[in-house]
Design a protein around this motif. Structure first.
Motif, mmCIF file in Angstrom:
data_model
loop_
_atom_site.group_PDB
_atom_site.id
_atom_site.type_symbol
_atom_site.label_atom_id
_atom_site.label_comp_id
_atom_site.label_asym_id
_atom_site.label_seq_id
_atom_site.Cartn_x
_atom_site.Cartn_y
_atom_site.Cartn_z
ATOM 1 N N SER A 33 0.842 -1.197 0.000
ATOM 2 C CA SER A 33 0.000 0.000 0.000
ATOM 3 C C SER A 33 0.873 1.240 0.000
ATOM 4 C CB SER A 33 -0.941 0.003 1.216
ATOM 5 O OG SER A 33 -0.222 -0.291 2.399
ATOM 6 N N LEU A 34 0.357 2.281 -0.662
ATOM 7 C CA LEU A 34 1.040 3.571 -0.748
ATOM 8 C C LEU A 34 0.117 4.635 -0.187
ATOM 9 C CD1 LEU A 34 3.438 5.300 -1.872
ATOM 10 C CD2 LEU A 34 2.093 5.543 -3.969
ATOM 11 N N ALA A 35 0.576 5.358 0.827
ATOM 12 C CA ALA A 35 -0.236 6.385 1.476
ATOM 13 C C ALA A 35 0.221 7.773 1.057
ATOM 14 C CB ALA A 35 -0.143 6.250 2.999
ATOM 15 N N PHE A 36 -0.734 8.642 0.767
ATOM 16 C CA PHE A 36 -0.445 10.026 0.433
ATOM 17 C C PHE A 36 -1.730 10.828 0.577
ATOM 18 C CE2 PHE A 36 -1.460 7.781 -3.494
ATOM 19 C CZ PHE A 36 -2.445 8.576 -4.065
ATOM 20 N N GLY A 37 -1.632 12.124 0.397
ATOM 21 C CA GLY A 37 -2.815 12.949 0.436
ATOM 22 C C GLY A 37 -2.475 14.385 0.109
ATOM 23 N N GLN A 75 1.780 9.882 8.710
ATOM 24 C CA GLN A 75 1.076 9.323 9.860
ATOM 25 C C GLN A 75 0.624 7.888 9.608
ATOM 26 O OE1 GLN A 75 -1.913 12.344 9.990
ATOM 27 N NE2 GLN A 75 -0.632 13.819 11.061
ATOM 28 N N THR A 76 0.175 7.623 8.390
ATOM 29 C CA THR A 76 -0.315 6.289 8.049
ATOM 30 C C THR A 76 0.823 5.287 8.025
ATOM 31 O OG1 THR A 76 -2.061 7.314 6.726
ATOM 32 C CG2 THR A 76 -1.648 4.980 6.340
ATOM 33 N N LEU A 77 1.967 5.692 7.497
ATOM 34 C CA LEU A 77 3.140 4.823 7.495
ATOM 35 C C LEU A 77 3.590 4.536 8.924
ATOM 36 C CD1 LEU A 77 5.303 3.573 5.455
ATOM 37 C CD2 LEU A 77 6.720 5.513 6.132
ATOM 38 N N ALA A 78 3.641 5.562 9.744
ATOM 39 C CA ALA A 78 4.098 5.397 11.129
ATOM 40 C C ALA A 78 3.176 4.476 11.916
ATOM 41 C CB ALA A 78 4.190 6.760 11.812
ATOM 42 N N ALA A 79 1.883 4.500 11.582
ATOM 43 C CA ALA A 79 0.912 3.677 12.296
ATOM 44 C C ALA A 79 0.876 2.234 11.805
ATOM 45 C CB ALA A 79 -0.482 4.296 12.168
ATOM 46 N N GLY A 80 1.663 1.925 10.786
ATOM 47 C CA GLY A 80 1.684 0.573 10.259
ATOM 48 C C GLY A 80 0.521 0.250 9.357
ATOM 49 N N GLN A 81 -0.160 1.280 8.853
ATOM 50 C CA GLN A 81 -1.328 1.073 7.995
ATOM 51 C C GLN A 81 -0.991 1.187 6.511
ATOM 52 O OE1 GLN A 81 -3.871 4.072 9.646
ATOM 53 N NE2 GLN A 81 -4.455 2.813 11.413
ATOM 54 N N ALA A 82 0.275 1.380 6.197
ATOM 55 C CA ALA A 82 0.761 1.381 4.823
ATOM 56 C C ALA A 82 2.233 0.993 4.850
ATOM 57 C CB ALA A 82 0.579 2.748 4.171
ATOM 58 N N LEU A 83 2.707 0.414 3.747
ATOM 59 C CA LEU A 83 4.105 -0.001 3.672
ATOM 60 C C LEU A 83 4.989 1.066 3.038
ATOM 61 C CD1 LEU A 83 3.752 -3.751 2.623
ATOM 62 C CD2 LEU A 83 4.392 -2.831 4.851
ATOM 63 N N PHE A 84 4.392 1.926 2.209
ATOM 64 C CA PHE A 84 5.141 2.982 1.544
ATOM 65 C C PHE A 84 4.351 4.287 1.659
ATOM 66 C CE2 PHE A 84 6.297 -0.981 -0.475
ATOM 67 C CZ PHE A 84 7.679 -0.913 -0.567
ATOM 68 N N ALA A 85 5.060 5.387 1.551
ATOM 69 C CA ALA A 85 4.398 6.692 1.560
ATOM 70 C C ALA A 85 5.012 7.553 0.461
ATOM 71 C CB ALA A 85 4.538 7.381 2.911
ATOM 72 N N HIS A 86 4.193 8.464 -0.036
ATOM 73 C CA HIS A 86 4.623 9.423 -1.065
ATOM 74 C C HIS A 86 4.355 10.803 -0.489
ATOM 75 C CE1 HIS A 86 4.247 10.788 -5.580
ATOM 76 N NE2 HIS A 86 5.326 11.274 -4.976
ATOM 77 N N GLY A 87 5.397 11.571 -0.277
ATOM 78 C CA GLY A 87 5.190 12.878 0.329
ATOM 79 C C GLY A 87 6.452 13.711 0.350
ATOM 80 N N ASP A 88 6.358 14.826 1.025
ATOM 81 C CA ASP A 88 7.476 15.740 1.141
ATOM 82 C C ASP A 88 8.667 15.045 1.802
ATOM 83 O OD1 ASP A 88 7.940 18.904 0.973
ATOM 84 O OD2 ASP A 88 8.960 18.118 2.749
ATOM 85 N N ALA A 89 9.870 15.363 1.327
ATOM 86 C CA ALA A 89 11.072 14.718 1.851
ATOM 87 C C ALA A 89 11.296 15.006 3.331
ATOM 88 C CB ALA A 89 12.292 15.155 1.045
ATOM 89 N N SER A 90 10.661 16.050 3.848
ATOM 90 C CA SER A 90 10.797 16.331 5.285
ATOM 91 C C SER A 90 10.084 15.286 6.136
ATOM 92 C CB SER A 90 10.241 17.718 5.601
ATOM 93 O OG SER A 90 8.835 17.783 5.381
#
Length: 348
Positions: A33-37, A75-90
């Motif tokens: 899963s990939l999390a973003f928003g 937040q979703t990655l940290a909570a273990g609800q996604a394996l990857f995230a797409h977002g700001d490098a910060s």
């Protein structure tokens, strides 16, 4: 992510695509899963990889998980609800500071498309057409101008606050969390916000509606480089370090799919890319707005995904400031280009 949590995440949704696959392939397919928003063309690369079948080709059954702001992915990655995230490098840097070390796997943007600043139409008509003039503006009650980022701590906040601070204007504006289009646009129209941070698609929509005008536009040559010193990793694909250590083959497959999507976008006319993603993801968005956002990277970036050390170190300017809570981080500790290098070798 712990092995137990990973297994629970995989098992909980494995049935969703299993019935569509042959028996042998079903046994080998991995749920990812990939999390973003929010749902915006700025995050289209994961959508493209899905629609082109690149995840499936790599033995992955991928799910996209979306929210209202860039912080959702973190937040979703940290909570273990996604394996990857797409977002700001910060975001992976912030997670590392909070005891969840991450690896940045590749970049999807090297000039910030969401560092643009728009002011209310009436303010623009009254002569406020620059960052400096906005900072000098006072609301009717004498208060500082209110500038909205999608969320405090989001990429729009990180880059927006830096633009003002770099010009010695940081103390002259008040920042608030504005959310997505459903809250940003009406609040600008009704003068609750004096200015908003906006990606290219929002610029098109806001200007068409007559709600505001752009006073800081990173699509114009030299604007971003003037304040930030050059290109730097802006939007990235990242994952927890634990994920890399536990399943390198799965991480490699994921990077392969994303890299193939970037290669497709680089080689494909913009109209064709837009036709691919619009029916499922952007049917309710102004086509000109979608085109503006998809076209931003086409005009500013090489689509190779590479983050070298000098580019990463240029990120020090916006990242390591008071209020970001990001400690200085070594390139070697957070950036892992090995998966991208393997993908580029495989798909020349």
């Amino acid at each position: 992510m712990s092995i137990t949590r990973r297994r629970a995440l995989i098992a909980g949704s494995a049935w969703a695509g299993a019935s569509l696959l042959p028996g042998q392939l079903r046994a080998e397919t991995k749920q990812v899963s990939l999390a973003f928003g929010p749902v915006s063309p700025v995050y289209a690369i994961g959508m493209i990889a899905e629609l082109k079948g690149y995840f499936r080709d790599e033995g992955l059954d991928s799910k996209l998980v979306t929210g209202n702001a860039g912080t959702f992915g973190r937040q979703t990655l940290a909570a273990g609800q996604a394996l990857f995230a797409h977002g700001d490098a910060s975001h992976p840097l912030q997670l590392g500071a909070r005891g969840k070390p991450c690896k940045i796997l590749l970049a999807t943007e090297m000039v910030c498309s969401y560092a643009n600043i728009m002011v209310r139409q009436d303010l623009y008509d009254g002569g406020i057409n620059s960052v400096e003039k906005l900072a000098d503006y006072k609301r009717a009650d004498g208060a500082k101008p209110i500038v909205a980022a999608t969320a405090i701590g989001s990429g729009t906040w990180v880059f927006g606050t830096y633009v003002f601070e770099a010009r010695g204007l940081g103390a002259k504006v008040n920042w608030v969390a504005g959310g997505g289009t459903n809250t940003m646009f009406p609040s600008l129209q009704t003068k609750q916000f004096d200015a908003i941070m906006a990606p290219p698609s929002w610029i098109v929509e806001v200007e068409k509606k007559g709600f505001g005008r752009t006073i800081y536009d990173t699509s114009k040559p030299g604007v971003f480089e003037q304040d930030f010193g050059g290109t730097l990793p802006v939007l990235v694909i990242y994952t927890l370090q634990d994920t890399v250590e536990q399943d390198k083959a799965m991480v490699q497959a994921y990077v392969n799919a994303i890299y193939r999507a970037m290669a497709y976008v680089k080689a494909t006319p913009l109209a064709e890319v837009q036709a691919l993603v619009t029916p499922k993801y952007f049917s309710g968005i102004d086509p000109d707005a979608v085109s503006a956002e998809l076209g931003f990277d086409k005009s500013t970036w090489a689509y190779d995904g590479v983050i070298d050390k000098p580019a990463f170190e240029r990120g020090a300017k916006p990242w390591y400031r008071k209020g970001t809570d990001i400690p200085e981080t070594r390139y070697e500790d957070v950036v892992d280009m090995s998966f991208l290098q393997a993908a580029r070798a495989k798909y020349k």
